[in-house]
Write a protein that holds these residues in place. Structure first.
Motif, PDB file in Angstrom:
ATOM      1  N   PHE A 259       0.738  -1.092   0.132  1.00 43.55           N
ATOM      2  CA  PHE A 259      -0.019   0.062  -0.174  1.00 43.55           C
ATOM      3  C   PHE A 259       0.816   1.173   0.091  1.00 43.55           C
ATOM      4  CE2 PHE A 259      -2.791   3.341   1.416  1.00 43.55           C
ATOM      5  CZ  PHE A 259      -4.341   3.014   1.099  1.00 43.55           C
ATOM      6  N   LEU A 260       1.766   1.138   0.826  1.00 47.66           N
ATOM      7  CA  LEU A 260       2.750   2.561   0.947  1.00 47.66           C
ATOM      8  C   LEU A 260       3.474   2.618  -0.484  1.00 47.66           C
ATOM      9  CD1 LEU A 260       4.115   1.991   4.456  1.00 47.66           C
ATOM     10  CD2 LEU A 260       2.665   3.785   3.709  1.00 47.66           C
ATOM     11  N   ALA A 261       3.896   1.483  -0.926  1.00 47.95           N
ATOM     12  CA  ALA A 261       4.603   1.522  -2.475  1.00 47.95           C
ATOM     13  C   ALA A 261       3.499   1.973  -3.578  1.00 47.95           C
ATOM     14  CB  ALA A 261       4.885   0.264  -2.912  1.00 47.95           C
ATOM     15  N   ASP A 262       2.289   1.881  -3.614  1.00 48.71           N
ATOM     16  CA  ASP A 262       1.275   2.300  -4.306  1.00 48.71           C
ATOM     17  C   ASP A 262       1.055   3.704  -3.892  1.00 48.71           C
ATOM     18  OD1 ASP A 262       0.829  -0.004  -5.628  1.00 48.71           O
ATOM     19  OD2 ASP A 262      -1.386  -0.106  -5.253  1.00 48.71           O
ATOM     20  N   LEU A 263       1.159   4.176  -2.775  1.00 45.25           N
ATOM     21  CA  LEU A 263       0.813   5.466  -2.200  1.00 45.25           C
ATOM     22  C   LEU A 263       1.935   6.552  -2.982  1.00 45.25           C
ATOM     23  CD1 LEU A 263      -0.711   7.590  -0.953  1.00 45.25           C
ATOM     24  CD2 LEU A 263       0.412   7.000   1.415  1.00 45.25           C
ATOM     25  N   ARG A 264       3.329   5.969  -2.765  1.00 44.68           N
ATOM     26  CA  ARG A 264       4.309   6.654  -3.572  1.00 44.68           C
ATOM     27  C   ARG A 264       4.310   6.845  -4.989  1.00 44.68           C
ATOM     28  NH1 ARG A 264      10.645   4.141  -3.133  1.00 44.68           N
ATOM     29  NH2 ARG A 264      11.493   5.816  -4.207  1.00 44.68           N
ATOM     30  N   ALA A 265       3.712   5.800  -5.767  1.00 45.08           N
ATOM     31  CA  ALA A 265       3.360   6.149  -7.023  1.00 45.08           C
ATOM     32  C   ALA A 265       2.549   7.120  -7.216  1.00 45.08           C
ATOM     33  CB  ALA A 265       3.352   4.608  -7.681  1.00 45.08           C
ATOM     34  N   TRP A 266       1.468   6.913  -6.531  1.00 42.16           N
ATOM     35  CA  TRP A 266       0.379   8.013  -6.695  1.00 42.16           C
ATOM     36  C   TRP A 266       0.858   9.207  -6.344  1.00 42.16           C
ATOM     37  CZ3 TRP A 266      -1.494  11.019  -2.594  1.00 42.16           C
ATOM     38  CH2 TRP A 266      -2.631  11.939  -2.662  1.00 42.16           C
ATOM     39  N   GLY A 267       1.848   9.394  -5.420  1.00 44.36           N
ATOM     40  CA  GLY A 267       2.157  10.887  -5.077  1.00 44.36           C
ATOM     41  C   GLY A 267       2.799  11.247  -6.315  1.00 44.36           C
ATOM     42  N   GLU A 268       3.641  10.329  -7.173  1.00 48.03           N
ATOM     43  CA  GLU A 268       4.720  10.996  -7.959  1.00 48.03           C
ATOM     44  C   GLU A 268       3.810  11.514  -9.332  1.00 48.03           C
ATOM     45  OE1 GLU A 268       6.947   7.415  -8.938  1.00 48.03           O
ATOM     46  OE2 GLU A 268       8.330   7.837  -7.181  1.00 48.03           O
ATOM     47  N   ARG A 269       2.493  10.981  -9.144  1.00 49.60           N
ATOM     48  CA  ARG A 269       1.479  11.455 -10.361  1.00 49.60           C
ATOM     49  C   ARG A 269       0.612  12.788 -10.050  1.00 49.60           C
ATOM     50  NH1 ARG A 269       0.767   5.833 -10.188  1.00 49.60           N
ATOM     51  NH2 ARG A 269      -1.545   6.120  -9.505  1.00 49.60           N
TER      52      ARG A 269
ATOM     53  N   PRO B 291      12.116   0.244  10.532  1.00 44.12           N
ATOM     54  CA  PRO B 291      12.840   1.058   9.669  1.00 44.12           C
ATOM     55  C   PRO B 291      12.302   1.100   8.268  1.00 44.12           C
ATOM     56  CG  PRO B 291      14.327  -0.068  11.028  1.00 44.12           C
ATOM     57  CD  PRO B 291      12.966  -0.329  11.524  1.00 44.12           C
ATOM     58  N   VAL B 292      11.793  -0.238   7.899  1.00 42.20           N
ATOM     59  CA  VAL B 292      11.139  -0.440   6.465  1.00 42.20           C
ATOM     60  C   VAL B 292       9.959   0.483   6.425  1.00 42.20           C
ATOM     61  CG1 VAL B 292       9.877  -2.334   6.795  1.00 42.20           C
ATOM     62  CG2 VAL B 292      10.648  -2.031   4.751  1.00 42.20           C
ATOM     63  N   GLU B 293       9.131   0.617   7.344  1.00 42.72           N
ATOM     64  CA  GLU B 293       8.047   1.239   7.193  1.00 42.72           C
ATOM     65  C   GLU B 293       8.292   2.866   7.298  1.00 42.72           C
ATOM     66  OE1 GLU B 293       4.608  -0.295   9.829  1.00 42.72           O
ATOM     67  OE2 GLU B 293       6.261  -1.124  10.497  1.00 42.72           O
ATOM     68  N   THR B 294       9.071   3.117   8.192  1.00 41.68           N
ATOM     69  CA  THR B 294       9.391   4.660   8.188  1.00 41.68           C
ATOM     70  C   THR B 294      10.216   5.181   7.088  1.00 41.68           C
ATOM     71  OG1 THR B 294      11.404   4.519   9.800  1.00 41.68           O
ATOM     72  CG2 THR B 294       9.353   4.443  10.820  1.00 41.68           C
ATOM     73  N   GLU B 295      11.015   4.273   6.613  1.00 39.58           N
ATOM     74  CA  GLU B 295      11.826   4.868   5.521  1.00 39.58           C
ATOM     75  C   GLU B 295      10.697   5.089   4.405  1.00 39.58           C
ATOM     76  OE1 GLU B 295      14.959   2.351   4.802  1.00 39.58           O
ATOM     77  OE2 GLU B 295      15.950   2.754   6.899  1.00 39.58           O
ATOM     78  N   ALA B 296       9.917   3.972   4.275  1.00 37.21           N
ATOM     79  CA  ALA B 296       8.852   4.123   3.076  1.00 37.21           C
ATOM     80  C   ALA B 296       8.026   5.237   3.339  1.00 37.21           C
ATOM     81  CB  ALA B 296       8.126   2.804   3.158  1.00 37.21           C
TER      82      ALA B 296
END
Length: 269
Positions: A135-145, A180-185
């Protein structure tokens, strides 16, 4: 013009409707964004909320879990619900403040409820944690768009990203919400998309900020083992308007409370 936007994981809007109405009467934010409403759309307490003075309401729900809603004193335009991880899980809703909002007109409001991730911080053995990371990865991709323009992103993001967003950084490094994996994401997706963390803009570390206290604590207030899971971000063009971010900690002590406290963002537009 002053604009106030509150975010609150209510943990069942029907169970805690009295608390919602009490908060609206006492605090009177311009906008209230709820998460984890836990009810299907046909059971949403629309009449009660509109009766409290918030005529403009958009929501997306599911039976028993998830669910998001935006209540506003101003008209809401362009309701949108986005799916993440190819699931229709009612974890996002957005709308635009209408012309009647004056200087706030045109601001896009995004309300998110990020998956909690279960108890075991391991992608392979815990599907819930894997889903959270996806979900966080998808949110990152959405943020870029994301289309540029004034916007506010609030919600229960279920990550306490900074060292002083938790009661003990060292003890919670292997606890879901502060690994760390969550906070960094979360920090990576926020930074890449240009979102400004309003709370930390005004109150930098090392001051502690908490918005959530576990039900498991026999005396949550005395123990004060909190985490900052609820966030209010603004687009760069609004960063100079941020005047206050307030955690209504007292609401955590109300009868049959949510384990989250309301967080109110104040902008001077």
């Amino acid at each position: 013009m002053r604009l106030t936007v509150t975010t609150w994981n209510i943990n069942s809007v029907r169970l805690r409707i009295d608390s919602v109405l009490r908060f609206l009467a006492e605090t009177q934010p311009d906008v209230l964004c709820l998460q984890e409403t836990k009810c299907p759309d046909d059971a949403f307490p629309l009449k009660a909320l509109r009766g409290s003075g918030y005529e403009n309401v958009v929501f997306a729900g599911q039976k028993g879990y998830n669910g998001v809603a935006i209540l506003s004193r101003f008209p809401l335009l362009g309701r949108e619900v986005m799916a993440f991880c190819e699931r229709q899980d009612a974890r996002h809703i957005s709308a635009v403040l209408g012309p009647e909002a004056g200087k706030a007109a045109g601001i896009v409001l995004h309300d998110f409820y990020v998956p909690a991730g279960g108890d075991v911080p391991d992608r392979d053995s815990n599907p819930k944690f894997a889903h959270k990371l996806d979900f966080l990865a998808d949110l990152r991709a959405w943020g870029e768009r994301r289309v540029s323009g004034p916007a506010i992103l609030v919600g229960d993001l279920n990550v306490a990203p900074l060292e002083h967003d938790v009661w003990s950084h060292k003890q919670l490094l292997d606890v879901v919400s502060h690994t760390p994996v969550e906070t960094e994401a979360l920090e990576t997706l926020r930074g890449e998309a240009g979102w400004i963390d309003s709370a930390r803009l005004l109150v930098p570390e090392p001051e502690k900020i908490y918005t959530w206290w576990s039900y498991r604590s026999p005396d949550w207030s005395a123990a004060n083992k909190g985490r900052r899971l609820d966030h209010a971000w603004v687009s760069p063009d609004l960063s100079g308007t941020v005047r206050d971010v307030t955690v209504a900690r007292h609401a955590r002590g109300w009868e049959r409370p949510s384990d989250h406290a309301p967080v109110t963002l104040t902008l001077d537009l």
